[in-house]
Design a protein around this motif. Structure first.
Motif, short mmCIF file in Angstrom:
data_model
loop_
_atom_site.label_atom_id
_atom_site.label_comp_id
_atom_site.label_asym_id
_atom_site.label_seq_id
_atom_site.Cartn_x
_atom_site.Cartn_y
_atom_site.Cartn_z
N ASN A 120 0.87 -1.23 0.00
CA ASN A 120 0.09 0.11 0.04
C ASN A 120 0.79 1.24 0.13
O ASN A 120 1.77 1.34 0.53
N PRO A 131 -6.24 2.85 -3.60
CA PRO A 131 -6.75 1.79 -3.32
C PRO A 131 -5.77 0.69 -2.52
O PRO A 131 -4.78 0.69 -2.98
N HIS A 132 -6.39 -0.10 -1.69
CA HIS A 132 -5.43 -1.20 -1.32
C HIS A 132 -4.87 -2.10 -2.40
O HIS A 132 -5.56 -2.29 -3.39
N HIS A 135 -6.84 -4.62 -4.48
CA HIS A 135 -7.94 -4.42 -5.25
C HIS A 135 -7.57 -3.64 -6.60
O HIS A 135 -8.33 -3.33 -7.43
N GLN A 137 -6.02 -5.28 -9.42
CA GLN A 137 -6.33 -5.51 -10.58
C GLN A 137 -7.74 -5.40 -11.02
O GLN A 137 -8.04 -5.05 -12.14
N ASP A 138 -8.57 -5.50 -10.20
CA ASP A 138 -9.94 -5.07 -10.32
C ASP A 138 -10.39 -3.56 -10.96
O ASP A 138 -10.97 -3.41 -11.72
N GLU A 139 -9.53 -2.91 -10.19
CA GLU A 139 -9.69 -1.44 -10.46
C GLU A 139 -9.19 -0.96 -11.86
O GLU A 139 -9.70 -0.24 -12.61
N GLN A 142 -11.66 -2.35 -14.59
CA GLN A 142 -12.67 -1.43 -14.60
C GLN A 142 -12.25 -0.11 -15.40
O GLN A 142 -12.99 0.31 -16.09
#
Ligand SMILES: Nc1ncnc2c1ncn2[C@@H]1O[C@H](COP(=O)(O)OP(=O)(O)OP(=O)(O)O)[C@@H](O)[C@H]1O
Length: 248
Positions: A120, A131-132, A135, A137-139, A142
């Motif tokens: 982080n 973000p942590h 997260h 890869q998800d971000e 998106q």
């Protein structure tokens, strides 16, 4: 918001094809200015002239750290890479983003070059926390699906500025987020036939740049940042028109 810029762009487009000698000259001066300002924003102490000597002549500057030299060389190489992508009509993908980041950090931090962070981070001088790391890869998925959806709907300047903002908002890399975001923003602008936006490293513009990003991150107000980038694009367009004798 973009009426003036659209008009300047139309004037420039009406003059195409531009004289090859002039294009080469402008390309070289933008390559040095963009590298100088983008690195100086992050604390690199090479001057504009020193940046030129390092990039174009391979000269080392006494008293300046090796890292500062590598940052200049790497950034110029990343610009060359982006110009090649634009010439070959390549699309903006996650792979391209990681390649650009790799070029920015190679030989400086090989372990992190081209890879998302695994811890982080905070952004110094900002109250916003990215973000942590779990997260990221998800971000990023998106962000790329947002880009796919919006790439033909938004004005290219808004698309480029928003992509830049969202990238530094996620802050996916351990280091080099700012430089990579400015390179990707200019990739989008250049794909659409605009000259690169150069955010100047002078204290006033640097402060405005950071304040606009803070407003976007903390309050969700992205318009001031888009306006700031639009002003940078306008300045670059005027630079082109001036070189062509069309602007005072
Ligand atoms: N409030 C903010 N919200 C989001 N992004 C910001 C904010 N303030 C600054 N930034 C972005 O973060 C970048 C600096 O990030 P950081 O200090 O982590 O450096 P970095 O990751 O090493 O990247 P670089 O050195 O290339 O800027 C700035 O260049 C700017 O683009």
């Amino acid at each position: 918001m973009f009426a003036k810029i659209d008009e300047l762009k139309q004037r420039l487009d009406a003059l195409r094809p531009l004289p090859p000698g002039l294009v080469k000259n402008l390309r070289e001066s933008f390559r040095i200015e963009w590298t100088y300002h983008s690195n100086a924003i992050e604390g690199n102490t090479l001057t504009l002239l020193e940046t030129k000597l390092v990039i174009e002549e391979g000269i080392t500057i006494g008293g300046k750290r090796l890292k500062e030299h590598l940052e200049a060389i790497n950034h110029a190489e990343a610009i060359d890479f982006i110009e090649e992508l634009v010439a070959n009509k390549e699309h903006l993908t996650e792979h391209v983003l990681k390649q650009v980041h790799y070029l920015v950090l190679k030989s400086i931090d090989n372990e992190n070059a081209g890879k998302y962070r695994t811890y982080n981070v905070r952004i110094s001088g900002s109250s916003y926390t990215p973000p942590h790391f779990l997260h990221i890869q998800d971000e990023m998925n998106q962000l790329f699906s947002w880009y796919e959806t919006n790439q033909h709907a938004l004005h290219p300047i808004e698309l480029a500025a928003r992509f830049h903002f969202q990238l530094v908002y996620i802050h996916p890399f351990a280091d080099g987020n700012g430089r990579t975001a400015r390179l990707m923003m200019n990739f989008i602008l250049m794909q659409h036939g605009y000259p690169p936006a150069i955010v100047k490293a002078n204290p006033e513009q640097r402060r405005k740049y950071y304040e606009a990003l803070e407003k976007a991150s903390v309050k969700g107000e992205v318009t001031p940042f888009i306006q700031l980038i639009a002003a940078c694009v306008e300045e670059s367009l005027r630079h082109y028109l001036y070189a062509l004798g069309m602007e005072d």
